[in-house]
Design an enzyme around this catalytic site. Sequence first.
Site, PDB file in Angstrom:
ATOM      1  CG  HIS A  72      -1.955  -0.946   1.262  1.00  7.39           C
ATOM      2  ND1 HIS A  72      -3.142  -0.921   0.717  1.00  7.39           N
ATOM      3  CD2 HIS A  72      -1.956  -2.405   1.590  1.00  7.39           C
ATOM      4  CE1 HIS A  72      -3.741  -2.102   0.729  1.00  7.39           C
ATOM      5  NE2 HIS A  72      -3.035  -2.799   1.303  1.00  7.39           N
ATOM      6  CG  ASN A 144      -8.041  -4.311   1.071  1.00 12.50           C
ATOM      7  OD1 ASN A 144      -7.247  -3.445   1.359  1.00 12.50           O
ATOM      8  ND2 ASN A 144      -7.367  -5.444   1.200  1.00 12.50           N
ATOM      9  CE1 TYR A 358      -2.078  -4.813   9.515  1.00 13.34           C
ATOM     10  CE2 TYR A 358      -2.418  -2.527   8.195  1.00 13.34           C
ATOM     11  CZ  TYR A 358      -2.471  -3.894   8.377  1.00 13.34           C
ATOM     12  OH  TYR A 358      -3.202  -4.469   7.236  1.00 13.34           O
TER      13      TYR A 358
HETATM   14 FE1  HDE Z   1      -2.270  -4.823   5.414  1.00 11.87          FE
HETATM   15  N1  HDE Z   1      -0.574  -3.960   5.912  1.00 11.87           N
HETATM   16  N2  HDE Z   1      -1.616  -6.449   6.233  1.00 11.87           N
HETATM   17  N3  HDE Z   1      -3.891  -5.761   5.074  1.00 11.87           N
HETATM   18  N4  HDE Z   1      -2.891  -3.259   4.982  1.00 11.87           N
HETATM   19  C1  HDE Z   1      -0.175  -2.563   5.707  1.00 11.87           C
HETATM   20  O1  HDE Z   1       0.985  -1.246   7.311  1.00 11.87           O
HETATM   21  C2  HDE Z   1      -0.678  -6.744   6.895  1.00 11.87           C
HETATM   22  C3  HDE Z   1      -4.540  -6.855   5.276  1.00 11.87           C
HETATM   23  C4  HDE Z   1      -4.326  -2.619   4.521  1.00 11.87           C
HETATM   24  O2  HDE Z   1      -3.349   3.510   4.030  1.00 11.87           O
HETATM   25  C5  HDE Z   1       0.971  -2.280   6.343  1.00 11.87           C
HETATM   26  O3  HDE Z   1       1.265   0.811   7.865  1.00 11.87           O
HETATM   27  C6  HDE Z   1      -0.454  -8.099   7.239  1.00 11.87           C
HETATM   28  C7  HDE Z   1      -5.710  -7.147   4.917  1.00 11.87           C
HETATM   29  C8  HDE Z   1      -4.258  -1.441   3.844  1.00 11.87           C
HETATM   30  O4  HDE Z   1      -1.575   3.515   5.479  1.00 11.87           O
HETATM   31  C9  HDE Z   1       1.649  -3.690   6.979  1.00 11.87           C
HETATM   32  C10 HDE Z   1      -1.700  -8.498   6.867  1.00 11.87           C
HETATM   33  C11 HDE Z   1      -6.236  -6.097   4.483  1.00 11.87           C
HETATM   34  C12 HDE Z   1      -2.927  -0.797   4.229  1.00 11.87           C
HETATM   35  C13 HDE Z   1       0.356  -4.667   6.699  1.00 11.87           C
HETATM   36  C14 HDE Z   1      -2.266  -7.548   6.123  1.00 11.87           C
HETATM   37  C15 HDE Z   1      -5.265  -4.950   4.535  1.00 11.87           C
HETATM   38  C16 HDE Z   1      -2.147  -1.865   4.635  1.00 11.87           C
HETATM   39  C17 HDE Z   1       2.071  -1.722   5.360  1.00 11.87           C
HETATM   40  C18 HDE Z   1      -1.766 -10.206   6.932  1.00 11.87           C
HETATM   41  C19 HDE Z   1      -7.742  -5.474   4.258  1.00 11.87           C
HETATM   42  C20 HDE Z   1      -2.788   0.752   4.085  1.00 11.87           C
HETATM   43  C21 HDE Z   1       2.300  -0.325   5.805  1.00 11.87           C
HETATM   44  C22 HDE Z   1      -2.023 -10.519   8.219  1.00 11.87           C
HETATM   45  C23 HDE Z   1      -8.647  -5.683   5.256  1.00 11.87           C
HETATM   46  C24 HDE Z   1      -3.069   1.589   5.293  1.00 11.87           C
HETATM   47  C25 HDE Z   1       1.477  -0.170   6.983  1.00 11.87           C
HETATM   48  C26 HDE Z   1      -2.548   2.753   4.896  1.00 11.87           C
HETATM   49  C27 HDE Z   1      -0.879  -1.652   5.215  1.00 11.87           C
HETATM   50  C28 HDE Z   1       0.249  -5.739   7.027  1.00 11.87           C
HETATM   51  C29 HDE Z   1      -3.526  -7.947   5.425  1.00 11.87           C
HETATM   52  C30 HDE Z   1      -5.358  -3.517   4.292  1.00 11.87           C
HETATM   53  C31 HDE Z   1       2.708  -4.078   6.299  1.00 11.87           C
HETATM   54  C32 HDE Z   1       0.755  -8.452   8.142  1.00 11.87           C
HETATM   55  C33 HDE Z   1      -6.731  -8.510   5.010  1.00 11.87           C
HETATM   56  C34 HDE Z   1      -5.601  -0.827   3.418  1.00 11.87           C
HETATM   57  O5  HDE Z   1       1.848  -3.339   8.481  1.00 11.87           O
END
Ligand code: HDE
Length: 704
Positions: A72, A144, A358
């Site tokens: 993202h 999402n 996060y």
């Molecule tokens: Fe994320 N995800 N994600 N994700 N995600 C990040 O956090 C992560 C997942 C989502 O506008 C990171 O600050 C793991 C699902 C959005 O700043 C990180 C897992 C969904 C955003 C991270 C998931 C998301 C992130 C990277 C599986 C939909 C952007 C930068 C367990 C419900 C937030 C940050 C923004 C961002 C980890 C799965 C949505 C790396 C470990 C499911 C919208 O922490």
Amino acid sequence: MKKEKNIKSTHIDEHSVDNGNKVMTTNDGVPISDNNNTLKAGNRGPSLQQDHIYFDKLMHFDRERIPERVVHARGSAAHGIFETTADLSKYTTAKFLKKGTKTPVFTRFSTVAGFKGSTDLARDVRGFSVKFYTEEGNYDLVGNNIPVFFIQDAMNFPDLVHAVKPEPNNEMPQAASAHNTFWDFISLIPEAAHMTMWVMSDRAIPRSLRMMEGFGVHTFKFLNKEGKATFVKFHWKPRLGVHSVAWNEAQKISGFDADFHRRDLWEAIENDDYPQWDLGVQLVPEEDEMKFSFDLLDPTKIIPEELVPVKIIGTMTLNRNPENFFAETEQAAFDPGRLVPGIDVTDDPLLQGRIFSYMDTQNYRLGGPNFHELPINRPINGKHNNQKDGFARLDIPKGEVSYFPNSKAEGCPYHAMLKGETGFQSHQQKIEAHKVRERSDSFADHFTQARLFFDSQSPEEKEHIISALSFELSKVDDVDIRRRELAILHQIDSDLAKKVGNNLGLTPPKELDKLTLKFARQNHPDYPIKPKKPEIKKSEALSMKVKPGEGTISTRKVAFLVDDGVSKSSVDKMKKAIEREGAKAVLIASHVGTMKFKEGDTEEIDHSYLTDASVLYDAFYTPGGDSVKKLADNPDYIQFLNEGYRHCKAIAFAKDSEDLIQKTLINKDEGVILESNNNLTRDFINAMKSHRIWEREKPRKVPS
Ligand code: HDE
């Protein structure tokens, strides 16, 4: 549309800096006399080591970048308000969900796979993160635009991301899933089948960030005053409807305007066309947890709206662009673990895993544990605890006490419970279990909902999915991977697999590949496991076609294709009609600068066939006048129209355009409006309301 500006600043205004009528200073406030020349020994001599003013400037410049988000990374955001419109007191104690409450929000949309500077129109999931600055602290709904996810357990997340990102040896391709490693991974884990169908659908190429749905994805919990839980799924429903572009168009937009979505969001807010979404919830009583044919804790599953309707509980209006991209959008720290009293997580193993990642990523990206103090992340109700020090501490806590319990500060800050408040409570769920690394067999049905999604699409949407899968798998150069994915597609729908197979010159295998089975059996030793009978076979809500949105053309951009000699009355009549409906007219001519109307008046033109492209507009109108003849000989104009037609957009012509149409590849259909045959303005507006005339694609004459 509502024109209310953000109700309460998020401490950001206190920190904003106005350089107007101010002397330039160093970072220590020392006035600078010359910002052009370094200090030298003679004006042709070497620079001097004592030039602290130059060092001050360059030291800062050298550290301007922080690590981009691992996923993202590319995003844009806006401030706004959320107003709760329903009474939810039966289900949750969350104060911001009390009917009539207005809460400031900051919302960031993003693509997932691309780097920070990549294109907006990549085929990808879009992030939809909302930070609610509530009276009880910050609540983040980090979702999402697709309601399910590729994987079920957080342990696989880094692998998924490594597979979709550019390949590690050559860092290609950028912001694209159409490559070997992604499909290698996906074809080995059948749990990805459902999400794969969504990502290959037009949902992954939205027309605008303002025209996409948002989903919390996981099942969460509401908690009421008695501590009783209700399962909840969150949905954002855009007021402008759910719309996409065509894939061919998406690829071209990426070239013509990589900032297409970012610009669209920014401009809409600057024009006071505030984007709005209704927030909906699907509520499931705790005792119904096991009632469905799927597991509520499995993030690869939706609850079909036919089983549990979406109840609208409020509206979000985005009404203020950030002042500074870095300070706000880039430094915003979203985290699904930012919960407020009355909302809790469930045991969904993907959600549980997110709670760690996060906070950890923000600690790294934002340089330490004090990122909460950055203006964009500060809670509006203030934070009070005994945490201290760390990099870039902004707060200056008073007094000698930084521990609890204490007597010297009269026990402050105190536990909420000590003064009769409840504070944040986790759901007191009973757990009796062994510690295991296992996957529940209730997560093993990988194809029923993928099929439900495919079966719920219109014929045109199905064609788009087939084309997208064919495109992506054609870019995979390993035939074993192609075959493995075809076997998965066959489990979803044999006709789908056959059609994609035809485009790849392959016959889909009927059985899952041995390798796919091997990996599936790591989680489910008895795989495949007979799925439960699904409650429904089709869900209207899953099709963008069946869900026409509001049938509005508000904020759509209509290209008026003109040139010197165009009739002003022909322009004005249409302009008035579409502007009444909220759409925007943009005049495009063969040159920028002053253009002459037939009637003698002039107008300044900002857009020409050279600087603009058909793909940046929603519909086209060729007004009458002497310009028509000129345009007929202009190949760039003809290209504009042919592409607009190819992308199934509404096209209107004033009288006397027959010869001109002959020069294009346009076949007359319900989306081609002729002043001579139709009610020009009304029929054009109606054609635009249907968004696209997708049926036009079948007998297509215009090449890609
Ligand atoms: Fe994320 N995800 N994600 N994700 N995600 C990040 O956090 C992560 C997942 C989502 O506008 C990171 O600050 C793991 C699902 C959005 O700043 C990180 C897992 C969904 C955003 C991270 C998931 C998301 C992130 C990277 C599986 C939909 C952007 C930068 C367990 C419900 C937030 C940050 C923004 C961002 C980890 C799965 C949505 C790396 C470990 C499911 C919208 O922490």
